[in-house]
Design an enzyme around this catalytic site. Sequence first.
Site, PDB file in Angstrom:
ATOM      1  CD  GLU A 130      -3.666  15.419 -22.799  1.00  8.68           C
ATOM      2  OE1 GLU A 130      -3.203  16.526 -23.134  1.00  8.68           O
ATOM      3  OE2 GLU A 130      -3.791  15.072 -21.629  1.00  8.68           O
ATOM      4  N   GLY A 270      -8.979  24.202 -24.570  1.00 10.75           N
ATOM      5  CA  GLY A 270      -8.237  25.461 -24.507  1.00 10.75           C
ATOM      6  C   GLY A 270      -6.971  25.460 -25.328  1.00 10.75           C
ATOM      7  CB  ALA A 271      -3.927  25.581 -25.284  1.00 10.52           C
ATOM      8  CG  MET A 272      -2.289  19.258 -27.134  1.00 11.63           C
ATOM      9  SD  MET A 272      -2.775  18.369 -25.610  1.00 11.63           S
ATOM     10  CE  MET A 272      -1.296  17.388 -25.361  1.00 11.63           C
ATOM     11  CG  HIS A 306      -2.136  25.027 -18.129  1.00  9.15           C
ATOM     12  ND1 HIS A 306      -2.524  24.591 -16.891  1.00  9.15           N
ATOM     13  CD2 HIS A 306      -2.291  23.969 -18.962  1.00  9.15           C
ATOM     14  CE1 HIS A 306      -2.902  23.328 -16.965  1.00  9.15           C
ATOM     15  NE2 HIS A 306      -2.773  22.922 -18.218  1.00  9.15           N
ATOM     16  CD  GLU A 307      -1.805  24.200 -22.661  1.00  7.01           C
ATOM     17  OE1 GLU A 307      -1.253  23.098 -22.722  1.00  7.01           O
ATOM     18  OE2 GLU A 307      -2.949  24.372 -22.165  1.00  7.01           O
ATOM     19  CG  HIS A 310       1.252  20.875 -19.539  1.00  7.52           C
ATOM     20  ND1 HIS A 310       1.053  20.028 -18.474  1.00  7.52           N
ATOM     21  CD2 HIS A 310      -0.001  21.268 -19.931  1.00  7.52           C
ATOM     22  CE1 HIS A 310      -0.263  19.925 -18.226  1.00  7.52           C
ATOM     23  NE2 HIS A 310      -0.911  20.670 -19.094  1.00  7.52           N
ATOM     24  CD  GLU A 329      -3.593  18.702 -17.863  1.00  9.56           C
ATOM     25  OE1 GLU A 329      -3.438  19.893 -17.552  1.00  9.56           O
ATOM     26  OE2 GLU A 329      -3.298  18.263 -19.000  1.00  9.56           O
TER      27      GLU A 329
END
Length: 881
Positions: A130, A270-272, A306-307, A310, A329
């Site tokens: 991303e 932060g992270a994916m 959060h991840e 998603h 987001e």
Amino acid sequence: MTTAKPDEAPLIRLTDYQPTPYAIETVRLDFDLHPDKTRVRADIGFVRRAQTAAGTPLVLDGDGLTLTGLALDGTPLAETAYAATPDRLSVYAPPADAFTLTIETLVDPDANSALMGLYRSGGVYTTQCEAEGFRRITYFHDRPDVLAVYTVRLAADKATAPVLLSNGNRMESGDLADGRHFAVWHDPHPKPSYLFAVVAGDLGVVTAPYTTADGRDVALAIYCEHGKEARCGYAMDALIRSMRWDEERFGRNYDLDVFNIVAVSDFNMGAMENKGLNVFNDKYVLVDAQTGTDADHAGVETVIAHEYFHNWTGNRITCRDWFQLCLKEGLTVFRDQEFSADTRSRPVKRIADVTGLRRAQFPEDGGPLAHPVRPDAYREINNFYTATVYQKGAEVCRMLEAVLGRNGFAAGMALYFERHDGQATTIEHFLSCFADATQRDLTQFALWYEQAGTPAITARHVYDADAETLTLDLEQVIPDTPGQRDKKPMHIPIRFGLVGPDGQDLSYSGVSGADVSDGTIHLTGDQAQVRFEGVRATPVPSLLRGFSAPVRMDSGLSTDDLLFLVGHDRDPFNRFEAAQRLALDMLVRASANVGAGGEASPDLRLAEALGRLIDDDGLEPAFRAQAIALPGEMDVAEEIGADIDPDAIHKARQTIKAAFGEAIGTQAIAAAARAAPDPAYSPDAGQAGRRALTHAAHDLAFAGGQISDAEFAGAFAAATNLTDRIAPMRSLVMAGAGEALLAEFYDRYKETPLVLDKWFALQAMAPGSSSLDTVIDLTRHPAFSMRVPNRVYSLIRTFGAANPTGFNRADGAGYRFMAEAISDLDGANPNVAARLATCFRSYAMLESGRRGQAHAALEGIAAKGTLSRDVADIVGRILAG
Ligand code: TRP
Ligand code: ZN
């Protein structure tokens, strides 16, 4: 018409959206992993879309690629049939309605310092796709509306890469010749390329079983550097709690048999949320009592949630194009905020989120980088992973709930999941679900996605005791922002209460002039006059409770009214807010006085009100800690808005803080002692709140001279966890002391980079003009590296974003240092360099001397011949104002 500069990247517009002429149904990827020569073979199954004429050229995205082979349905393509550059592959006239293109590329993971595409971090192969990193691996329709089923075969050296991971489920594995081995992964869920991921390396692992509410057994695993497994426990716990919460609150179950998380130490953000294989900055995985503070634990919990969230909001339902980024987001931040609110304390979480929004998003929205929650044009999408898209995007979801009610919002979400599962969609589709589920017209509400700028609300009230009526005049003004003027009024939900003399909310018998329901005034016009009938006593209006809309509120309340709300509002957010308002007004006045050579003149009535709050053991310790912390210097600057003198603000704030500390420091210490945490460390919100109260109280008391340097040194030495060790050191360093503790801290943590980041950051924050020299020295420290984003953020970005007196040194040396760092980094990692460049975004608010210096530094960056698109875009927009 404006003409673009010759080297300016083209503007990509929302209105230009077109689907690709060809769809991709299946992708088979074959990676032969080598540190500097990885061969990638992609077999991509294309299908011509119904509306596409036969023979329409196929044009694929690339980014710096080396093509080593190309075949169509197994036959090598004649050189006359295609054109390949590093950035594009065109097949002039594909011969069939459906065909497989085999593309071979050669990739160098070790040379990849941008950390986009395939790279190596600490010997581990990893990917970040991303937004547009997949095109650095192979030629593709690298855009979110092309969804395909992926099968991935990985081959690597078995000794150095025993772990081979990709998305979905593992189907096969085995040994190969020459000490190599392989694994095949298959992800049954169609996905866009940005969610593709590969990880290969020698990693430790922590596992746990999980059974979903709908009965699926899932193997959970967190991979990390060997020896750090013990620091993954909290993240695993947070993951399990997140999975349960999404089932209970949103009815969302996980949908694969494995869920893998990998912690890497070189990561841009932060992270994916890659499907079934989340990749994390290790900062958001590795924590325990000794290596993570309470705030770090909360951060891990938030990012893990959060991840994970998603998986539904982002992966199962994805974005049609990158303009719709807030679709995933903003909504996912809203979901993670709700998770933390349910798990911890809702009011404390709300105060923390609003404070973060004001510090990160309000300045963005009020400056040259302002853009709508859904932008309508961009040059570089990486620069739109912003506080506006994330945090304001979450606020818009929260307002949707305020407008539709909890049940209406839940019905809309349910319809969204049902209607759009498996699709790449838009904000219009999202809003239609809520409109359809509730039979409401959301046309005006949709402006929140289109109009940038923070609305300014003015409220004035008059109470008529004889008639028992309260008249409330409301007005909204939406400021001009780059490319947008003369905006339409928005739908602003203002939660409120009329606080009576006894602190209870007064009732009213009737209301006219605006739609008022469920304790919320719906302001939809430029102005409204709201009349409340049957109000039996003099009320103090408490407006925007819970911060029900992301606006600036000028409530027009007197100091006495605000002091009353500090003591009595039943909405904890507005008790906090009233105190902040009083403190901000005082700090703004004091800064002006100090700047003019006068005195700060603290008003101790606020200190007394805060003293009463601290003494109230019925209030949560974490809330009390938030309430007694004065607004920061940047908050004051933001409030002043023009001709900023950071030194005057600093001096004024120090004076007021000292006076408050003198007035209520002793009380604060005593209250903190009554709320002392258990001796054994636990990261839960209750214990963390008790520690937070101790540290806030002691910091204030220290400013008031009621705690000595030696006492802080003692607290540091006696600490049994990182939170308690860092807090006294921070108070000392921020006061220009703490040298010995810094040295001791370094010694204790020199092998733990994530903790050293705090050591770098704290020194970068220390106020005063000499901090630049410290920062420059630290860039030469052996533990520092310009190649590791976490180091750059902790030292350099902290200096630029959280050290107003140091960065804004009157001689401009701070700006020149930052400009140099940006130029140095730009060739290696444009993404991170562009993030540094945002430190200049509020330069136009500075007094003229500093403004001139900052402007010159920006011009210096812009004048470099070889600027990345990322940095050119940010600097260009800042300079354009
Ligand atoms: N989608 C990620 C998130 O919000 C963030 C992200 C976007 C990202 N691009 C990235 C992370 C590049 C790292 C690198 O959860
Ligand atoms: Zn996200």
